[in-house]
Design a protein around this motif. Structure first.
Motif, PDB file in Angstrom:
ATOM      1  N   LYS A  63       0.833  -1.208   0.000  1.00  0.00           N
ATOM      2  CA  LYS A  63       0.000   0.000   0.000  1.00  0.00           C
ATOM      3  C   LYS A  63       0.865   1.254   0.000  1.00  0.00           C
ATOM      4  CE  LYS A  63      -1.488   2.064   3.551  1.00  0.00           C
ATOM      5  NZ  LYS A  63      -2.082   2.479   4.844  1.00  0.00           N
ATOM      6  N   ASP A  64       1.920   1.249   0.805  1.00  0.00           N
ATOM      7  CA  ASP A  64       2.797   2.420   0.851  1.00  0.00           C
ATOM      8  C   ASP A  64       3.591   2.566  -0.443  1.00  0.00           C
ATOM      9  OD1 ASP A  64       3.154   3.810   3.809  1.00  0.00           O
ATOM     10  OD2 ASP A  64       2.348   1.788   3.898  1.00  0.00           O
ATOM     11  N   LEU A  65       3.951   1.438  -1.062  1.00  0.00           N
ATOM     12  CA  LEU A  65       4.611   1.508  -2.367  1.00  0.00           C
ATOM     13  C   LEU A  65       3.681   2.137  -3.396  1.00  0.00           C
ATOM     14  CD1 LEU A  65       6.828   0.908  -4.398  1.00  0.00           C
ATOM     15  CD2 LEU A  65       5.964  -1.441  -4.562  1.00  0.00           C
ATOM     16  N   ALA A  66       2.411   1.716  -3.409  1.00  0.00           N
ATOM     17  CA  ALA A  66       1.446   2.300  -4.345  1.00  0.00           C
ATOM     18  C   ALA A  66       1.238   3.786  -4.051  1.00  0.00           C
ATOM     19  CB  ALA A  66       0.117   1.554  -4.253  1.00  0.00           C
ATOM     20  N   ALA A  67       1.223   4.157  -2.761  1.00  0.00           N
ATOM     21  CA  ALA A  67       1.052   5.564  -2.394  1.00  0.00           C
ATOM     22  C   ALA A  67       2.227   6.405  -2.864  1.00  0.00           C
ATOM     23  CB  ALA A  67       0.893   5.686  -0.880  1.00  0.00           C
ATOM     24  N   VAL A  68       3.448   5.886  -2.716  1.00  0.00           N
ATOM     25  CA  VAL A  68       4.625   6.601  -3.212  1.00  0.00           C
ATOM     26  C   VAL A  68       4.587   6.688  -4.728  1.00  0.00           C
ATOM     27  CG1 VAL A  68       7.140   6.468  -3.452  1.00  0.00           C
ATOM     28  CG2 VAL A  68       6.084   6.101  -1.227  1.00  0.00           C
ATOM     29  N   ALA A  69       4.114   5.616  -5.387  1.00  0.00           N
ATOM     30  CA  ALA A  69       4.007   5.638  -6.848  1.00  0.00           C
ATOM     31  C   ALA A  69       3.060   6.740  -7.310  1.00  0.00           C
ATOM     32  CB  ALA A  69       3.523   4.280  -7.359  1.00  0.00           C
ATOM     33  N   GLY A 138      -9.952   8.151  -9.195  1.00  0.00           N
ATOM     34  CA  GLY A 138     -10.335   6.841  -8.678  1.00  0.00           C
ATOM     35  C   GLY A 138      -9.283   6.104  -7.896  1.00  0.00           C
ATOM     36  N   VAL A 139      -8.337   6.829  -7.286  1.00  0.00           N
ATOM     37  CA  VAL A 139      -7.344   6.171  -6.437  1.00  0.00           C
ATOM     38  C   VAL A 139      -8.043   5.639  -5.182  1.00  0.00           C
ATOM     39  CG1 VAL A 139      -5.229   6.499  -5.089  1.00  0.00           C
ATOM     40  CG2 VAL A 139      -5.527   7.706  -7.266  1.00  0.00           C
ATOM     41  N   PRO A 140      -7.839   4.364  -4.818  1.00  0.00           N
ATOM     42  CA  PRO A 140      -8.479   3.815  -3.626  1.00  0.00           C
ATOM     43  C   PRO A 140      -8.233   4.682  -2.398  1.00  0.00           C
ATOM     44  CG  PRO A 140      -7.401   2.072  -4.867  1.00  0.00           C
ATOM     45  CD  PRO A 140      -7.023   3.356  -5.517  1.00  0.00           C
ATOM     46  N   ALA A 141      -9.223   4.742  -1.506  1.00  0.00           N
ATOM     47  CA  ALA A 141      -9.199   5.691  -0.388  1.00  0.00           C
ATOM     48  C   ALA A 141      -7.977   5.510   0.503  1.00  0.00           C
ATOM     49  CB  ALA A 141     -10.476   5.540   0.434  1.00  0.00           C
ATOM     50  N   ASP A 142      -7.598   4.260   0.802  1.00  0.00           N
ATOM     51  CA  ASP A 142      -6.457   4.053   1.696  1.00  0.00           C
ATOM     52  C   ASP A 142      -5.152   4.501   1.053  1.00  0.00           C
ATOM     53  OD1 ASP A 142      -6.644   2.010  -0.168  1.00  0.00           O
ATOM     54  OD2 ASP A 142      -5.803   0.483   1.169  1.00  0.00           O
ATOM     55  N   THR A 146      -2.657   7.964   2.156  1.00  0.00           N
ATOM     56  CA  THR A 146      -1.214   7.876   2.371  1.00  0.00           C
ATOM     57  C   THR A 146      -0.461   8.736   1.365  1.00  0.00           C
ATOM     58  OG1 THR A 146      -1.523   5.609   3.162  1.00  0.00           O
ATOM     59  CG2 THR A 146       0.711   6.270   2.597  1.00  0.00           C
ATOM     60  N   ALA A 147      -0.920   8.735   0.105  1.00  0.00           N
ATOM     61  CA  ALA A 147      -0.278   9.559  -0.921  1.00  0.00           C
ATOM     62  C   ALA A 147      -0.402  11.046  -0.595  1.00  0.00           C
ATOM     63  CB  ALA A 147      -0.892   9.268  -2.290  1.00  0.00           C
ATOM     64  N   SER A 148      -1.544  11.458  -0.042  1.00  0.00           N
ATOM     65  CA  SER A 148      -1.748  12.863   0.322  1.00  0.00           C
ATOM     66  C   SER A 148      -0.766  13.305   1.398  1.00  0.00           C
ATOM     67  CB  SER A 148      -3.186  13.086   0.798  1.00  0.00           C
ATOM     68  OG  SER A 148      -4.109  12.868  -0.243  1.00  0.00           O
ATOM     69  N   SER A 149      -0.545  12.463   2.392  1.00  0.00           N
ATOM     70  CA  SER A 149       0.400  12.820   3.454  1.00  0.00           C
ATOM     71  C   SER A 149       1.825  12.902   2.910  1.00  0.00           C
ATOM     72  CB  SER A 149       0.324  11.806   4.601  1.00  0.00           C
ATOM     73  OG  SER A 149       0.740  10.524   4.176  1.00  0.00           O
ATOM     74  N   TYR A 150       2.165  12.006   1.998  1.00  0.00           N
ATOM     75  CA  TYR A 150       3.486  12.035   1.353  1.00  0.00           C
ATOM     76  C   TYR A 150       3.678  13.338   0.586  1.00  0.00           C
ATOM     77  CZ  TYR A 150       6.968  10.990  -2.271  1.00  0.00           C
ATOM     78  OH  TYR A 150       8.039  11.043  -3.133  1.00  0.00           O
ATOM     79  N   ARG A 285      -7.223   1.959 -10.908  1.00  0.00           N
ATOM     80  CA  ARG A 285      -8.409   1.120 -10.705  1.00  0.00           C
ATOM     81  C   ARG A 285      -8.162  -0.342 -11.063  1.00  0.00           C
ATOM     82  NH1 ARG A 285     -11.625   4.030 -15.609  1.00  0.00           N
ATOM     83  NH2 ARG A 285     -11.532   2.368 -17.166  1.00  0.00           N
ATOM     84  N   ILE A 286      -7.050  -0.633 -11.760  1.00  0.00           N
ATOM     85  CA  ILE A 286      -6.727  -2.026 -12.052  1.00  0.00           C
ATOM     86  C   ILE A 286      -6.262  -2.736 -10.785  1.00  0.00           C
ATOM     87  CG2 ILE A 286      -5.268  -3.568 -13.421  1.00  0.00           C
ATOM     88  CD1 ILE A 286      -5.135  -1.490 -15.580  1.00  0.00           C
ATOM     89  N   GLY A 287      -5.645  -1.978  -9.871  1.00  0.00           N
ATOM     90  CA  GLY A 287      -5.198  -2.569  -8.619  1.00  0.00           C
ATOM     91  C   GLY A 287      -3.810  -2.113  -8.231  1.00  0.00           C
ATOM     92  N   ALA A 288      -3.479  -2.332  -6.961  1.00  0.00           N
ATOM     93  CA  ALA A 288      -2.188  -1.884  -6.424  1.00  0.00           C
ATOM     94  C   ALA A 288      -1.020  -2.600  -7.092  1.00  0.00           C
ATOM     95  CB  ALA A 288      -2.144  -2.100  -4.916  1.00  0.00           C
TER      96      ALA A 288
END
Length: 475
Positions: A63-69, A138-142, A146-150, A285-288
């Motif tokens: 999840k954190d990797l996807a958020a950084v991406a 459409g980025v998943p909420a979780d 995390t991406a917003s805080s980054y 939307r395809i997935g993390a």
């Protein structure tokens, strides 16, 4: 000169009585490499911070990797747009150097710094409040939280990034890029351990996840700019420009000139970069796993791009200096040598990357699903190296001639029209992908976009060089 997109007045068509001496291909090649290798090392070090964020976040959680991406994709897009505008300092100073207008070099840097501070205001606000954009795509909420805080953390370092990149353009234009390596080394060697400890925690220090990478990025951005100022202050060779002695206030005319030259440059850079970074948003939307796999390969693509980019920056400076001196024959020879060298490097890198693709991907992630996605995409990096090298060198050579508007339009057609729009269609609306979307569609379109860009930019640059041939004395 009457070339669409030119941002400067045409030089006089009256030839000099004596033709200037043009260095041979070997001498020009040495000049290009002498300028390009420090730029390459500096950019690889800087890029390694983004790669480190991917590795650090990837070993923390998917999840954190996807958020950084997602977050770094938006961060890079904003930064490169604004940095691209500030790169107008490079051809401006290079022309002053070529024309021996040394009294105008320091003031050009002053106005660049003022412009950087002005651009930092909207950039910081945008990075600090990305929630609406993340929700819209459409980025998943979780992942979005995390991406917003980054991104909020990185926003605090944006003014320093823009000020440092203005210094970066200035130093390159003067032909003294080696200090950039030292500053990048200091920043990178600080960022990697700091980001690891902030992300994973250490003793009483809590684990912050992706936020830790963002905080570290902001801190080392200010560190880098502080090093740049110290270097300018303490190095005797820059005293002739009186950078600190005769500081100029903002001047509307000078800043307007930088904007006229720089806005198309910034948009070109933004368009080219976002044709890759925005893929992370469109495939969210395809997935993390798809986002993370794309991010791994996008990092590799960015690293590979550093070599043609370094050669292109060297080309811009040398062409700009030759254009400032109105030595059109030297400018043409520089373009030819740069194209041959950069293409040879690009083909070599493409082959090498294909041969070591497995171990390289394994270093980036331990998640089998993410590895599978990345291995399916790496082929596209290998095959577009040649066309991407051609269009990059050609675009920067045109900037050396202060031609920026038409190249920006060509970038829009190729990288947004073919790359993003075409990629969306290939990903979601072709054959079986209607039911099972694949991120490979975006990469297929990106290959097509770079091929078209190499043709169009090659034709435009050829036209410019032919026009300048008529201005050569004794030709």
């Amino acid at each position: 000169m009457t070339v669409a997109g030119a941002t400067s007045k045409a030089p006089s068509a009256q030839p000099s009585p004596v033709a200037p001496s043009v260095p041979g291909a070997l001498a020009i090649g040495r000049q290009l490499l002498h300028h390009a290798w420090p730029v390459l090392v500096a950019q690889l070090l800087s890029m390694s911070m983004m790669v480190a964020d991917t590795l650090i976040a990837g070993h923390y959680s998917t999840k954190d990797l996807a958020a950084v991406a997602v977050g770094s994709g938006l961060y890079i897009s904003v930064v490169m747009l604004l940095v691209g505008i500030l790169q107008s300092v490079a051809p401006t100073v290079a022309h002053h150097v070529g024309a021996d207008r040394h009294d105008e070099i320091g003031p050009a840097l002053h106005q660049g710094f003022w412009l950087a501070l002005m651009l930092a205001v909207p950039g910081t606000l945008l990075l600090a409040h990305p929630e609406a954009l993340l929700a819209r795509v459409g980025v998943p909420a979780d992942v979005a939280a995390t991406a917003s805080s980054y991104m909020l953390a990185t926003a605090f370092g944006l003014p320093a990034v823009l000020l440092h990149r203005t210094f970066y353009a200035f130093i390159n234009a003067l032909g003294r890029p080696r200090v950039l390596m030292a500053i990048s080394f200091i920043a990178t060697s600080t960022h990697i351990p700091l980001a690891w400890f902030l992300t994973h925690g250490l003793g009483p220090l809590p684990a912050l996840g992706a936020l830790g990478c963002g905080i570290s990025t902001a801190l080392v951005s200010w560190l880098g700019f502080a090093c740049a100022l110290a270097y300018l202050w303490r190095t005797p060779v820059y005293r002739r420009y009186r950078i600190f002695e005769r500081w100029q206030p903002p001047r509307a005319r000078a800043i307007g000139s930088l904007l006229r030259l720089g806005v198309p440059m910034g948009l070109s850079t933004f368009i080219e970069i976002t044709s890759f970074t925005l893929i992370a948003l469109f495939v969210a939307r395809i997935g993390a796993d798809a986002v993370a796999g794309h991010r791994v390969v996008a990092n590799l693509a960015a690293l590979v791009y550093m070599l043609p980019l370094a050669m292109s920056i060297a080309t811009l400076v040398l062409v700009g200096q030759a254009a400032g001196a109105r030595d059109w024959a030297r400018a043409r020879a520089t373009v030819r040598v740069s194209l041959w060298l950069t293409c040879a490097f690009a083909v070599t890198i493409g082959i090498a990357l294909w041969l070591v693709r497995g171990p390289v991907i394994a270093l980036s992630t331990s998640d089998p699903a993410v590895r599978a996605v990345a291995l399916g995409l790496i082929f596209y990096i290998c095959i577009y190296q040649l066309s991407d090298a051609i269009q990059t060198v050609a675009a920067h050579a045109l900037r050396g001639f202060k031609i920026t508007l038409l190249p920006m339009l060509l970038h829009t057609v190729c990288f947004w029209g073919i790359g993003l729009a075409g990629g969306y269609w290939l990903t979601y609306h072709v054959g079986a992908r209607t039911e099972q979307p694949s991120v490979a569609g975006f990469w297929e379109a990106s290959v097509a976009a770079t091929v078209l860009a190499s043709v169009l930019f090659g034709l435009l640059l050829r036209s410019v060089l032919r026009r300048h041939r008529e201005l050569d004395p004794g030709r």
